[in-house]
Design a protein around this motif. Structure first.
Motif, PDB file in Angstrom:
ATOM      1  N   ALA A  64       0.818  -1.211   0.000  1.00  0.00           N
ATOM      2  CA  ALA A  64       0.000   0.000   0.000  1.00  0.00           C
ATOM      3  C   ALA A  64       0.853   1.262   0.000  1.00  0.00           C
ATOM      4  N   HIS A  76      -6.507   8.184  -5.353  1.00  0.00           N
ATOM      5  CA  HIS A  76      -6.402   7.135  -4.338  1.00  0.00           C
ATOM      6  C   HIS A  76      -7.709   6.361  -4.179  1.00  0.00           C
ATOM      7  N   TYR A  80      -9.722   1.508  -3.768  1.00  0.00           N
ATOM      8  CA  TYR A  80     -10.709   1.060  -2.781  1.00  0.00           C
ATOM      9  C   TYR A  80     -11.008  -0.430  -2.879  1.00  0.00           C
ATOM     10  N   SER A  87      -9.065  -1.632   5.272  1.00  0.00           N
ATOM     11  CA  SER A  87      -9.214  -0.182   5.370  1.00  0.00           C
ATOM     12  C   SER A  87      -9.747   0.230   6.734  1.00  0.00           C
ATOM     13  N   TYR A 139      -5.217   1.170   4.151  1.00  0.00           N
ATOM     14  CA  TYR A 139      -6.012   2.138   3.390  1.00  0.00           C
ATOM     15  C   TYR A 139      -6.818   2.970   4.369  1.00  0.00           C
TER      16      TYR A 139
END
Length: 255
Positions: A64, A76, A80, A87, A139
């Motif tokens: 990441a 960015h 997802y 995340s 994330y």
């Protein structure tokens, strides 16, 4: 979406990216495997091939931090679907002042799609505890976090680092033509909020902290609920905004 993204390459913007899609170059593998691309010079293609090979390697290793550096911040959101399972939605509350002028972080809430964790000033909110928690994720998802939460945290908690991709849903919604805050967005998307905190705002959160400081356990409980609703609802909203941003690129027309 990230494997369809060519804006990772210097000199390629949305227009040229769509031109690549239109030519049948839909993925990084397709780009690398093409002997030549008529509207990209051989010299540039060789350089781009190397860049995309590095990106593929980073993707294979779920690196990441690589993508936090390699991809423009505005893109960015395209990561997802790759990192959503790792995340964290983050939201902070403060005492209403800025760092350096008496401002402190009062609550940090983090939600990963399953569990909500709350860090409270004078209880469990320390630089070490927050950094340890953040290090578990690849994330970050916020609502206007790049404009407020993250800069505030970096000033208020020395040594804190965020070296992972950051999907700021606020700016994603701006690109979709939405104007307004998180609460208005929840309303438009039909996402409910607990009745106790339904009509609360940031000023109310500041006042709740003041009451909590005077010993009100109820005020602290409500403040935590307010923060939790922000992070939990943001997790649901991020998925919706991602899908709409993806559609906006036009990629589905070429697949």
């Amino acid at each position: 979406m990230i494997r369809n993204t060519f804006s990772i390459l210097n000199g390629i913007g949305d227009k040229l990216e769509r031109k690549l899609w239109g030519a049948g170059i839909l993925t990084w593998d397709k780009f690398i495997g093409a002997p030549d691309i008529t509207f990209i010079s051989a010299h540039k293609k060789t350089f781009f091939d190397e860049s995309l090979s590095s990106a593929l390697n980073a993707l294979d290793h779920a690196d990441a931090a690589y993508f936090a550096r390699a991809i423009k911040r505005r893109d960015h959101w395209r990561l997802y679907d790759i990192f959503k399972e790792e995340s964290a939605c983050l939201d902070i509350e403060t005492n209403g002042f800025m760092p350096g002028s008496g401002g402190v972080v009062t609550v940090i809430g983090i939600y990963d799609g399953f569990d909500y964790k709350c860090f409270i000033r004078d209880e469990n909110l320390t630089a070490e505890s927050v950094m340890e928690e953040i290090s578990r994720y690849k994330y970050l998802i916020t609502f206007y976090g790049s404009g407020f939460d993250i800069p505030y945290l970096l000033r208020a908690i020395p040594g804190l680092k965020f070296d992972i991709p950051h999907f700021d849903v606020c700016f994603g919604t701006r690109r979709l033509g939405f104007r307004g805050g998180l609460k208005r967005l929840e309303s438009e998307l039909g996402i409910a909020r607990d009745e106790i905190v339904k009509d609360m705002n940031g000023y109310d959160a500041v006042k709740l902290w003041e009451h909590a400081q005077r010993g009100s356990s109820d005020a602290l409980k409500i403040l935590k609920l307010y923060n939790k609703e922000d992070t939990v609802n943001l997790y649901a909203i991020a998925g919706i905004v991602y899908q709409r941003l993806r559609t906006q690129t036009g990629i589905e027309h070429y697949l």
